[in-house]
Structure formats: structure tokens, C-alpha cells
Scaffold this motif. Structure first.
Motif, PDB file in Angstrom:
ATOM      1  N   VAL A 317       0.825  -1.335  -0.050  1.00 52.29           N
ATOM      2  CA  VAL A 317      -0.055  -0.099  -0.049  1.00 52.29           C
ATOM      3  C   VAL A 317       0.920   1.006   0.107  1.00 52.29           C
ATOM      4  O   VAL A 317       0.685   2.184  -0.708  1.00 52.29           O
ATOM      5  N   ILE A 318       1.844   1.359   0.835  1.00 47.17           N
ATOM      6  CA  ILE A 318       2.938   2.432   0.909  1.00 47.17           C
ATOM      7  C   ILE A 318       3.637   2.695  -0.557  1.00 47.17           C
ATOM      8  O   ILE A 318       3.552   3.865  -0.820  1.00 47.17           O
ATOM      9  N   ARG A 319       4.001   1.607  -0.968  1.00 52.20           N
ATOM     10  CA  ARG A 319       4.588   1.689  -2.398  1.00 52.20           C
ATOM     11  C   ARG A 319       3.914   2.128  -3.503  1.00 52.20           C
ATOM     12  O   ARG A 319       4.435   3.155  -4.296  1.00 52.20           O
ATOM     13  N   ILE A 320       2.386   2.075  -3.362  1.00 50.36           N
ATOM     14  CA  ILE A 320       1.729   2.338  -4.477  1.00 50.36           C
ATOM     15  C   ILE A 320       1.177   3.686  -4.349  1.00 50.36           C
ATOM     16  O   ILE A 320       0.497   4.213  -5.298  1.00 50.36           O
ATOM     17  N   PHE A 321       1.232   4.171  -2.866  1.00 46.90           N
ATOM     18  CA  PHE A 321       0.589   5.452  -2.968  1.00 46.90           C
ATOM     19  C   PHE A 321       0.907   6.615  -3.791  1.00 46.90           C
ATOM     20  O   PHE A 321       0.254   7.502  -4.048  1.00 46.90           O
ATOM     21  N   PRO A 322       2.091   6.772  -3.985  1.00 47.93           N
ATOM     22  CA  PRO A 322       2.740   7.899  -4.766  1.00 47.93           C
ATOM     23  C   PRO A 322       2.052   8.008  -6.303  1.00 47.93           C
ATOM     24  O   PRO A 322       1.731   8.908  -6.792  1.00 47.93           O
ATOM     25  N   LEU A 323       1.961   6.777  -6.888  1.00 53.09           N
ATOM     26  CA  LEU A 323       1.405   6.752  -7.957  1.00 53.09           C
ATOM     27  C   LEU A 323      -0.126   6.890  -7.868  1.00 53.09           C
ATOM     28  O   LEU A 323      -0.781   7.793  -8.946  1.00 53.09           O
ATOM     29  N   SER A 325      -1.191   9.177  -6.047  1.00 53.20           N
ATOM     30  CA  SER A 325      -1.189  10.641  -5.675  1.00 53.20           C
ATOM     31  C   SER A 325      -1.304  11.408  -7.158  1.00 53.20           C
ATOM     32  O   SER A 325      -1.959  12.400  -7.279  1.00 53.20           O
ATOM     33  N   THR A 326      -0.443  10.689  -8.096  1.00 54.69           N
ATOM     34  CA  THR A 326      -0.381  11.455  -9.344  1.00 54.69           C
ATOM     35  C   THR A 326      -1.735  11.118 -10.268  1.00 54.69           C
ATOM     36  O   THR A 326      -1.968  12.270 -11.067  1.00 54.69           O
ATOM     37  N   ALA A 327      -2.414  10.056  -9.849  1.00 52.67           N
ATOM     38  CA  ALA A 327      -3.948  10.163 -10.210  1.00 52.67           C
ATOM     39  C   ALA A 327      -4.736  11.217  -9.914  1.00 52.67           C
ATOM     40  O   ALA A 327      -5.697  11.492 -10.585  1.00 52.67           O
ATOM     41  N   VAL A 526      -0.417  23.620 -17.488  1.00 51.28           N
ATOM     42  CA  VAL A 526       0.900  23.754 -16.674  1.00 51.28           C
ATOM     43  C   VAL A 526       1.235  22.695 -15.515  1.00 51.28           C
ATOM     44  O   VAL A 526       1.957  21.993 -15.513  1.00 51.28           O
ATOM     45  N   LEU A 527      -0.069  22.686 -14.809  1.00 45.72           N
ATOM     46  CA  LEU A 527      -0.035  21.737 -13.581  1.00 45.72           C
ATOM     47  C   LEU A 527       0.177  20.407 -14.031  1.00 45.72           C
ATOM     48  O   LEU A 527       0.693  19.468 -13.302  1.00 45.72           O
ATOM     49  N   GLY A 528      -0.659  20.061 -15.230  1.00 45.94           N
ATOM     50  CA  GLY A 528      -0.387  18.731 -15.684  1.00 45.94           C
ATOM     51  C   GLY A 528       0.829  18.362 -16.145  1.00 45.94           C
ATOM     52  O   GLY A 528       1.178  17.137 -15.873  1.00 45.94           O
ATOM     53  N   LEU A 536       6.415  10.318 -14.021  1.00 47.37           N
ATOM     54  CA  LEU A 536       7.328   9.639 -14.536  1.00 47.37           C
ATOM     55  C   LEU A 536       8.462   9.166 -13.305  1.00 47.37           C
ATOM     56  O   LEU A 536       9.071   8.072 -13.274  1.00 47.37           O
ATOM     57  N   VAL A 537       8.746  10.009 -12.418  1.00 48.36           N
ATOM     58  CA  VAL A 537       9.605   9.756 -11.418  1.00 48.36           C
ATOM     59  C   VAL A 537       9.219   8.482 -10.654  1.00 48.36           C
ATOM     60  O   VAL A 537       9.874   7.630 -10.335  1.00 48.36           O
ATOM     61  N   CYS A 538       7.917   8.511 -10.208  1.00 48.80           N
ATOM     62  CA  CYS A 538       7.152   7.560  -9.490  1.00 48.80           C
ATOM     63  C   CYS A 538       7.261   6.012 -10.238  1.00 48.80           C
ATOM     64  O   CYS A 538       7.534   5.176  -9.576  1.00 48.80           O
TER      65      CYS A 538
END
Length: 558
Positions: A317-323, A325-327, A526-528, A536-538
Motif C-alpha cells: 500500500v505504501i509503495r503504490i501511494f505515490p502513483l 497521488s499522481t492520479a 501547466v500543472l498537468g 515519470l519519477v514515480c
């Protein structure tokens, strides 16, 4: 791939899939029929200003999308998918019946007034109470049906490949039925009356319920075993309690489960899960110390000791959280564009031919229509072609990445189109004439909506497939509802963004002809771009946990 899995997939009764599709169709038509035209309903029937109506609709859409996560948690923890869907469909019916009453009884709505007029009868507290109760109850009902149906459907399959294909067709049904709601039902609401449109929603809900219950004997039922979130919470508490504990490198010092059964009685299919090196501080939660174990080998202190599988589930769950958040930042511009497009359509020429006038709320049907078409193309043509040339299917993360790029492009096109609309407004001196139609065809809105629809065909099914395959088994219903949680929060965030823009810039007055909506779209573009860089980093840092063949090793059966 195990032959038993193939056997399971091959012998799922076809009637089961048809009934799930029919139930989803009926319940989606019922929900889409009232929420799709909510902005216009509030403006025309309750004399609410346009921006305020759009903001209310965003909050409702947020709740509409947020409640499924509650339904998923209840399904995973206590009652199972079938029971939650059954109860929620009845709740949805009750809410829509209340909306029918608000549209039918004059005592439950204010007297109508002319567009732009300030001499309107105020809405009473009772009228607001019935209106918002109906909306809330209907939204709660949907919360337990839409994405819980996705879980019930995916649970009928064992192969990730078949599950991913199911999610494609789930979204195809979802979007194509919503197209019907946005055209047929919205047209009836605008031209015949809201009471008739909402009445059709009641009928659709009843049909969906009847189809769903008729398939009871065909379903493969999931069995909840208590809240998985309690287990995740125990990992946090246990690891904190053992902060000063020196981590052991010996396998025997960790708790893997008692005879394949965890302390709460749940069969542990992966009792011998090996602890990973990432987030090593959490490994203490599974490390045994004196007093943690009973004489029979079971856990004596549940909040001091967890199984290794519970620790690894929490890490997933922790690993997938950054991805995840991008959604969230991907869905927020879509939410803003959705409500603003309806307001733009209200100011434009909506005639299609000499006799037909497109309802303003129906402009969003272009998003759904393009998504439905491309879901079919992706499933039947693009994915097979990709697999033919690369030896593997496109990964969920690749599909989501394409969706990011298309959404950014859509915001840029939206900004260019709105600049053109405002230029025509200035040429005809319509800035101070609210309610006056700008001599510009609604067709100018179509390109941006087509682009965002194609983007959704890539990123929404990609996200659902990723969460379903990567989340722990105990969180299957929750995983499919994660996309709904994203959409719900995005609508709330979009409401906050619009409020900030209104207060700080003045770009969004009640009369859009006096505003600078194009600047809002450029800001979102711009925010997009920034969010896409974050994505891409995630993706570069993320490693698939459960998706076989996802990162270069061909596995056509997965």
C-alpha cells in the motif's frame, strides 16, 4: 500458467456476465440520468447561480465518487460484494424517488424565474432539505454498487489477463450506458420535464436490481473475514512499539503464521512470505519477542505482533501511494473541465440541424462516447498489436502515462477554444448580457472533450487493473474503488481550486462572458505537465509486486 486457473475461467457461466452487465447498465442509467443534468436542474428548478450550481455539482460528484470506497471497505470487511450491492441498490432507489418528488411537487421547489433575473423566490429550508437528502441518499446507494460490481465481476476470473479484459468491458458498459443517460434521459428532462426524466431513472434502477438478483445462483461469492484495515493498523502500532528493537537477520525470529492461519482465523495462503528490505523499520512488527506468543504458537498480543504477510501487505500500500497521488492531480483538471464545459455550452449555439437542440449537460457525452470507442479499439486492436511487436501486453503504468499526456493536450485545446469564444463575445459586445447566446457552435467544444475521453480510455482501466493486481488479496474490493476515491477527492479539490481562482484572480465571475476561463485551462495544462513529470519519477522508482510479465518478461497467460 496453472491449468486449473484456465479451467476456472473457461467454465464461468455466460449468464453470470450478462446479468452483471445488465445490472451495471440499469443502475448506471439510473444514476447518470439524474446527476448528469444536475447543474441545469439546480439553475432552472431551484434558481441557483451558474457558478454556484457548478460548485454544488462538483461536491455532489465528489460524494458520488467518494462513497464507493466506503462500500468497498464494508464489502471487504463484513458483508461481501453481493450483500453490499443488494442493500445499496435499494438505497439508491429511495434517493431517486425523493428527487422525483422534488421535481413533481410544487411545494418542494421554488417558483421559476427568468435567467439572469435577481427577483427570484428564495428556496425554503424544507425544499433544500428534501433536495439534499435525495441527492445524498442516491449518492450513498451508488457508492455500494458501481465499483463493488467491478470487484464481483473480476472475482469470477483467476488470470490477470482476463481480469484486465473484464475491466475494459466494465468501463465500456459504464461509459456507453452513461451516453444513453446524457442523451435520452437528459433530453427528456430538458424538453419534457425533470419529473419524467427522474421517473425513468427509478424504472432503470428497478430493472437493474431485478437483473442482478436473478443472477444470484451464477455468482462466485467472496467471503469477508473482518476488516483488513485492522491488520494494517496493527503493523503501524506494532512497529512503533518495537522502535528500539534491534532487527534480526534470522528467519526464525519472525512470525509467519500459525499452521497457515493468522491470529484472526483467516487462512493465510502465503504464510511464509519473505520480508523485503524496503521499509525495513516495519519488519519489527513481525519480529517475535518474549510475551508475543502463546504456548500453542498463536499470537498473544495482536497489537504487538503481526504476520510477515500483513507487513508486506502494508508495504505494498505504501509503495503504490505515490502513483495513486499522481492520479489525483490527473483527475482534478478533468473534474473542472466537466463542469465548466456545461456552463460554456449554456452560452453557445447548441443547434444540431434545424430542429434539434443539444441539451447543455449532454455535451459531456462526447467524452463518454470517445472513451467507449477507444476502449474497444484498445482491447481489440491496440493491445494485440502492441503484444505482437513487443512480445508483451502494454503495462498498466504505460497506459496511465498515455492518459496523462492526452489530458494535458486536452487542457491546452480547451484554453485555445475558450480564447476564441471570448473573442467572439467581445466582437459582438456580449460581455454584459448574461443569458445571451454567443454565435458560436457547440461543435467547437468537441475536440477537447474527445481528447480527454481518449485519455480516460487509457488511464482509468489501467489504474483499476494496476490496483486490483497489486493490492493485497484482502483489499480486492477496496482496490477497484480506489479510482472512485480518486475521482471523488478530485471533485472536492476542483471545488477548492475554483474558489481560490474566483477570490484571487477574478477569472471566473458568474457571467463567463466577462471572465477569463482560458487562463484557468492554461493553468491546468501547466500543472498537468508538472504532475506528469512527478508521475515519470514515480514509475521509474516503482517495482511491480504481482503483475507477471509487466516489466519485460512475456507472459501471455497473465
Amino acid at each position: 500458467m496453472d491449468e486449473s486457473l484456465s479451467h476456472t475461467d473457461a467454465h464461468i457461466p455466460s449468464d453470470s456476465g450478462k446479468r452483471r452487465g445488465g445490472a451495471l447498465g440499469g443502475l448506471t442509467l439510473a444514476a447518470g440520468g439524474w446527476i448528469s443534468n444536475l447543474i441545469v436542474f439546480l439553475i432552472k428548478e431551484f434558481n441557483i447561480n451558474s457558478i454556484d450550481a457548478a460548485q454544488i455539482a462538483n461536491v455532489v460528484n465528489g460524494s458520488f465518487s467518494f462513497f464507493p470506497i466506503i462500500g468497498a471497505i464494508i464489502a471487504d470487511s463484513f458483508f461481501g460484494s453481493f450483500s453490499v450491492i443488494s442493500i445499496s441498490s435499494c438505497i439508491s432507489l429511495l434517493g431517486i424517488v425523493l428527487l422525483v418528488l422534488t421535481a413533481t411537487l410544487n411545494s418542494l421547489k421554488p417558483q421559476p424565474c427568468a435567467t439572469g433575473s435577481e427577483l427570484c423566490q428564495p428556496t425554503s429550508a424544507l425544499q433544500y432539505a428534501v433536495l439534499y437528502t435525495g441527492i445524498t441518499v442516491a449518492s450513498l446507494g451508488l457508492g455500494g454498487t458501481r465499483y463493488t460490481l467491478a470487484t464481483l465481476g473480476a472475482n469470477q476470473f483467476d488470470k490477470p489477463k482476463h481480469q484486465a479484459s473484464f475491466f475494459n468491458w466494465f468501463f465500456f458498459t459504464l461509459y456507453s450506458i452513461t451516453v444513453v443517460a446524457l442523451t435520452v434521459i437528459v433530453y427528456i428532462e430538458d424538453n419534457v420535464g425533470f419529473k419524467w426524466g427522474f421517473g425513468l431513472c427509478v424504472i432503470a434502477n428497478l430493472i437493474g436490481m431485478a437483473i442482478f438478483f436473478s443472477g444470484n445462483r451464477f455468482y462466485k461469492f467472496d467471503k469477508p473475514h473482518g476488516s483488513p484495515f485492522v491488520g494494517l493498523g496493527r503493523v503501524i502500532v506494532a512497529s512503533v512499539r518495537k522502535t528500539s528493537l534491534q532487527l534480526s537477520s534470522e528467519r526464525k525470529d519472525y512470525y509467519y503464521g500459525h499452521d497457515g492461519v493468522t491470529h484472526d482465523g483467516v487462512t493465510n495462503k502465503v504464510a511464509a512470505a519473505t520480508l523485503s528490505k524496503s521499509f525495513r523499520f516495519l519488519n519489527r512488527a513481525a519480529q517475535k519477542i518474549e510475551g508475543d506468543m502463546k504456548s500453542d504458537g498463536s499470537i498473544a498480543k495482536p497489537w504487538s505482533l503481526c504476520t510477515t504477510q500483513q507487513v508486506e501487505d502494508f508495504k505494498t500500500v505504501i509503495r503504490i501511494f505515490p502513483l495513486w497521488s499522481t492520479a489525483l492531480f490527473l483527475a482534478t483538471p478533468i473534474a473542472i473541465q466537466s463542469s465548466m464545459s456545461v456552463l460554456q455550452a449554456l452560452t453557445m449555439d447548441r443547434h444540431i440541424g434545424p430542429h434539434f437542440k443539444l441539451p447543455s449537460s449532454s455535451v459531456i457525452v462526447i467524452v463518454l462516447f470517445s472513451t467507449s470507442i477507444f476502449l474497444t479499439l484498445i482491447d481489440r486492436f491496440l493491445c494485440p498489436m502492441w503484444q505482437k511487436f513487443t512480445g508483451q501486453s502494454p503495462s498498466p503504468l504505460q497506459r496511465v502515462g498515455v492518459g496523462h499526456m492526452l489530458t494535458i493536450l486536452s487542457m491546452a485545446v480547451s484554453a485555445v477554444m475558450e480564447s476564441k469564444r471570448l473573442k467572439i463575445v467581445q466582437e459582438h459586445h456580449l460581455q454584459d448580457q448574461p443569458g445571451t447566446i454567443v454565435p458560436m457552435s457547440i461543435f467547437w467544444l468537441f475536440p477537447q472533450l474527445v481528447l480527454v475521453g481518449i485519455g480516460e480510455a487509457f488511464h482509468f482501466p489501467g489504474q483499476v487493473a494496476l490496483y486490483y493486481q497489486e493490492f493485497p488479496m484482502s483489499l480486492r474490493s477496496t482496490s477497484t474503488a480506489m479510482i472512485s476515491l480518486i475521482i471523488g477527492i478530485a471533485y472536492y479539490v476542483s471545488t477548492g481550486v475554483v474558489n481560490v481562482v474566483q477570490r484571487v484572480t477574478g477569472w471566473l465571475p458568474n457571467n463567463l462572458n466577462n471572465g477569463k476561463l482560458d487562463n484557468v485551462y492554461w493553468m491546468l495544462a501547466v500543472l498537468g505537465v508538472i504532475n506528469f513529470g512527478y508521475y515519470l519519477v514515480c514509475t521509474k522508482l516503482y517495482k511491480y509486486q504481482n503483475v507477471k510479465g509487466a516489466e519485460g518478461s512475456p507472459d501471455p497467460d497473465s
